[in-house]
Design an enzyme around this catalytic site. Structure first.
Site, short mmCIF file in Angstrom:
data_model
loop_
_atom_site.label_atom_id
_atom_site.label_comp_id
_atom_site.label_asym_id
_atom_site.label_seq_id
_atom_site.Cartn_x
_atom_site.Cartn_y
_atom_site.Cartn_z
N ASN A 9 1.74 4.09 1.23
CA ASN A 9 2.18 2.70 1.38
C ASN A 9 3.34 2.51 0.42
OD1 ASN A 9 2.55 -0.05 1.48
ND2 ASN A 9 0.70 -0.55 0.34
N TRP A 10 4.54 2.49 0.97
CA TRP A 10 5.72 2.43 0.10
C TRP A 10 5.94 1.04 -0.50
CZ3 TRP A 10 10.35 5.43 2.76
CH2 TRP A 10 9.97 6.75 2.94
N LYS A 11 5.28 0.05 0.03
CA LYS A 11 5.49 -1.35 -0.38
C LYS A 11 6.99 -1.68 -0.27
CE LYS A 11 1.63 -0.72 -3.48
NZ LYS A 11 0.71 -1.38 -4.36
N HIS A 96 -3.73 -5.94 3.32
CA HIS A 96 -3.52 -5.38 1.98
C HIS A 96 -3.74 -6.49 0.95
CE1 HIS A 96 -1.66 -3.59 -1.52
NE2 HIS A 96 -1.85 -2.42 -0.93
N GLU A 98 -2.23 -7.28 -1.63
CA GLU A 98 -1.01 -8.02 -2.03
C GLU A 98 -0.69 -9.11 -1.01
OE1 GLU A 98 1.37 -4.52 -2.66
OE2 GLU A 98 0.14 -4.08 -4.42
N SER A 213 -4.57 3.51 -7.34
CA SER A 213 -4.12 4.44 -8.39
C SER A 213 -4.57 5.88 -8.16
CB SER A 213 -4.55 3.95 -9.78
OG SER A 213 -3.97 2.69 -10.05
N GLY A 234 -0.28 4.17 -2.97
CA GLY A 234 0.88 3.32 -3.23
C GLY A 234 1.91 4.06 -4.07
N GLY A 235 1.91 3.80 -5.36
CA GLY A 235 2.94 4.34 -6.27
C GLY A 235 3.21 5.82 -6.09
C1 PEP Z 1 -1.81 0.43 -2.38
O1 PEP Z 1 -0.79 -0.20 -2.46
O2 PEP Z 1 -2.46 0.41 -1.32
C2 PEP Z 1 -2.23 1.24 -3.53
C3 PEP Z 1 -3.38 1.85 -3.46
O3 PEP Z 1 -1.38 1.30 -4.59
P1 PEP Z 1 -1.48 2.27 -5.87
O4 PEP Z 1 -1.79 3.65 -5.36
O5 PEP Z 1 -0.12 2.20 -6.51
O6 PEP Z 1 -2.57 1.75 -6.75
#
Ligand code: PEP
Length: 250
Positions: A9-11, A96, A98, A213, A234-235
């Site tokens: 998930n590049w956001k 999501h 967010e 994470s 995500g990140g």
């Molecule tokens: C996400 O955005 O779905 C996510 C899990 O982010 P991160 O891996 O950065 O915690």
């Protein structure tokens, strides 16, 4: 046997140039080495046409980070499931945290988005999960159940035959705090058991991903837990090397 899947998930990150570079690196390595499970990338809407070209005939699945709750019409700023389909998207993240927390998306709105994805043949990746306050109040299961129930009320449990669930504890997203394997497993098992209570075959085939994470150094432990069928990343999905290490950890 469920086939595992890791989805990036590049956001709202990257530029056209950096996203081209990242996609090309993913594609090249998967072309060379194949993949263990499935791999998907949910890129910002405007990069979808470019991603579609770069991933053409690659097994890497293309996805969006949301989808409209309506099929077409006066809904400024929304992108319909059909539009996404036209650009070869296969996946659509819905709900999501967010979106839920920063943009006020309710369980019902998420359920309507989920329904649109299902009706158009996109695979919704339904995100559920509790905040830290909810966990501390002992409301983790109730929160997740309310999020699921809204979707079941609208689309029925059978709709999960064509969907993926991602359990993402909000307190672990982008914070560097990861749920322990046991914390994740407990919620995954709760989700699967609840669904099994309604339809065992659906529960058995359903892929439930963990997100929050996930990094190259903790992926293997998380993915080795029973009931965890891959990850939503995500990140760490913004770096080809990190993302691929995670993908190859399944
Ligand atoms: C996400 O955005 O779905 C996510 C899990 O982010 P991160 O891996 O950065 O915690």
């Amino acid at each position: 046997m469920r086939r595992s899947i890791v989805i990036g998930n590049w956001k709202m990150n990257g530029t056209l140039e950096s996203s081209r570079d990242l996609l090309q690196k993913l594609r090249n390595r998967v072309d060379r080495e194949g993949s263990r499970g499935e791999i998907g990338v949910c890129v910002p809407y405007v990069f979808i046409p470019e991603a579609r070209e770069i991933l053409n005939r690659s097994p890497i699945l293309l996805g969006s980070q949301n989808v409209a709750d309506q099929s077409s019409g006066a809904y400024t700023g929304e992108i319909s499931a059909r539009m996404l389909q036209e650009f070869d998207c296969r996946l659509a993240i819905v709900g999501h945290s967010e979106r839920r927390l920063l943009y006020g998306e309710s369980n019902e709105l998420v359920a309507a988005r989920f329904r649109q994805a299902i009706d158009s043949g996109l695979v919704p990746v339904l995100c559920v999960g509790e905040t830290l306050e909810q966990r501390e109040r002992g409301e983790t299961f109730d929160t997740v159940l309310a999020q699921l129930n809204a979707v079941f009320a609208r689309s029925g449990v059978q709709s999960l035959l064509n969907a993926i669930i991602a359990y993402e504890p909000v307190w672990a997203i982008g914070t560097g705090k990861t749920a322990t394997g046991e914390q994740a497993r407990e919620v995954h098992a709760f989700i699967r058991n609840k669904i099994a209570g309604i339809d065992e075959a659906v529960a058995e085939g359903l892929r439930i991903l963990y997100g929050g994470s996930v990094k190259p150094d903790n992926a293997r432990d998380l993915f080795s837990m029973p009931d965890i069928d891959g990850g939503l990343i995500g990140g760490a999905s913004l770096d080809a090397e990190s993302f691929l290490t995670i993908c190859y950890s399944v």
